[in-house]
Design an enzyme around this catalytic site. Structure first.
Site, mmCIF file in Angstrom:
data_model
loop_
_atom_site.group_PDB
_atom_site.id
_atom_site.type_symbol
_atom_site.label_atom_id
_atom_site.label_comp_id
_atom_site.label_asym_id
_atom_site.label_seq_id
_atom_site.Cartn_x
_atom_site.Cartn_y
_atom_site.Cartn_z
ATOM 1 N N SER A 1 22.487 18.322 -3.485
ATOM 2 C CA SER A 1 22.460 17.063 -4.222
ATOM 3 C C SER A 1 23.543 17.048 -5.304
ATOM 4 O O SER A 1 24.724 17.202 -4.997
ATOM 5 C CB SER A 1 21.059 16.832 -4.783
ATOM 6 O OG SER A 1 20.904 15.521 -5.243
ATOM 7 N N ASP B 1 18.356 9.036 3.735
ATOM 8 C CA ASP B 1 18.830 9.415 2.399
ATOM 9 C C ASP B 1 19.910 8.443 1.978
ATOM 10 O O ASP B 1 20.856 8.183 2.740
ATOM 11 C CB ASP B 1 19.378 10.854 2.444
ATOM 12 C CG ASP B 1 19.843 11.384 1.086
ATOM 13 O OD1 ASP B 1 19.671 10.687 0.070
ATOM 14 O OD2 ASP B 1 20.363 12.512 1.054
ATOM 15 N N HIS C 1 16.069 13.077 1.529
ATOM 16 C CA HIS C 1 16.696 13.848 0.463
ATOM 17 C C HIS C 1 15.686 14.843 -0.115
ATOM 18 O O HIS C 1 14.524 14.512 -0.342
ATOM 19 C CB HIS C 1 17.187 12.912 -0.638
ATOM 20 C CG HIS C 1 18.068 13.565 -1.629
ATOM 21 N ND1 HIS C 1 19.406 13.773 -1.407
ATOM 22 C CD2 HIS C 1 17.808 14.081 -2.867
ATOM 23 C CE1 HIS C 1 19.932 14.379 -2.447
ATOM 24 N NE2 HIS C 1 18.988 14.590 -3.344
#
Length: 310
Positions: A159, A252, A282
């Protein structure tokens, strides 16, 4: 493909959480009310942990070193992987990715250096990235002291940590530091937030579009959103970067920018492997022991590091 039932279970676990108003939300409130997912699998016992403090641009930076138990086939000096945790530049710590880092250390046969970098909004761009760069230089400078091989170093992150890893790979290339690999796990790569996946999965899939916009506001403050240190996808020259492995998740908001970056790397001549995890959301990699794809993905990530270090 349809949303994976184990991903649905993760979404449902957050369904009863407090509603968050991203127009008025303060970071302290988010940290108090929003708990990042924790794995259910027990931590691996075949990896030892060492805590270090390194000198950073604004004081001491804690780093956590993961050292696999040595076996006969291991080389005298370990390859090293610098790992940057996710959390939207605002949340998280090495504790967030403890299980993930233990797994990579054990399966990839690498030292893993996890960085407790400064967080926004208290320390906005580029503070966290500068801490990550200081940790990379520490890995090069202290390799012999910690039993590492300074000719076999990779950067990795999930991320927002993937944002740091990508930016570090670009800077390392400019500075003449040779990295073996960059492992980017559903990375944040562009401040624009305007790709189709932002519209397709804007709400209801763990990381929402309003949340991502809020994270960027905390991190960027008054910085230029087009700065490639913040938006690695905006770099004008990706030639000569370290080989890459990029993971995206189908459901995502960040999916399209991750896949666009993998394509841009390939077009620049960088050997790149892109893997989309269909049916996943995610953050699924943090669900070791709860999500079968998390375990499979970490095995593939470790295999990519092993191949890069070979």
């Amino acid at each position: 493909m349809p949303l994976h039932p184990q991903a649905r279970a993760m979404i449902d676990a957050y369904a009863d959480g407090p509603a968050l108003d991203f127009e008025r939300l303060e970071a302290a409130r988010l940290r108090a009310d929003f708990v990042l997912p924790a794995p259910s699998a027990p931590p691996r016992a075949d990896v030892r942990i060492e805590e270090h403090a390194i000198t950073g641009p604004s004081g001491s930076i804690p780093v956590r070193l993961y050292r696999p138990e040595r076996v006969a086939s291991d080389p005298p000096r370990w390859p090293m992987t610098l790992y940057l945790h996710g959390g939207g530049f605002v949340l998280g710590s090495p504790d967030t990715t403890d299980g993930l880092c233990r797994t990579l250390a054990a399966l990839a046969r690498t030292l893993v250096i996890s960085v407790d970098y400064r967080l926004a909004p208290e320390a906005p761009f580029p503070a966290g990235l500068d801490d990550a760069h200081a940790a990379l230089l520490w890995a090069y400078g202290q390799a012999a002291a910690i039993g590492g091989d300074d000719e076999r170093i990779a950067v990795a992150g999930d991320s927002s940590g993937g944002n740091f890893a990508a930016a570090l790979a670009q800077r390392a290339s400019r500075d003449g530091l040779r990295l073996r690999h960059q492992l980017l796990l559903y990375p944040v790569l562009d401040t624009a937030c305007d790709r189709p996946s932002y519209r397709e999965f804007a709400e209801g899939y763990f990381l929402s579009a309003p949340m991502m916009h809020w994270y960027w506001r905390q991190y960027l403050a008054d910085a230029d959103p087009a700065d490639p240190r913040a938006s690695p996808l905006r770099s004008q020259d990706l030639r000569g970067l370290a080989d890459a492995t990029v993971f995206s998740a189908e459901y995502d908001v960040l999916r399209d920018e991750a896949e666009a970056y993998a394509q841009a790397l390939s077009e620049a001549g960088v050997p790149t492997r892109l893997q989309r995890w269909d049916g996943q959301i995610h953050g699924f990699l943090l669900q070791q022991g709860k999500n079968d794809d998390a375990d499979a993905a970490l095995e593939q990530a470790a295999a990519a590091l092993r191949a890069a270090f070979a």
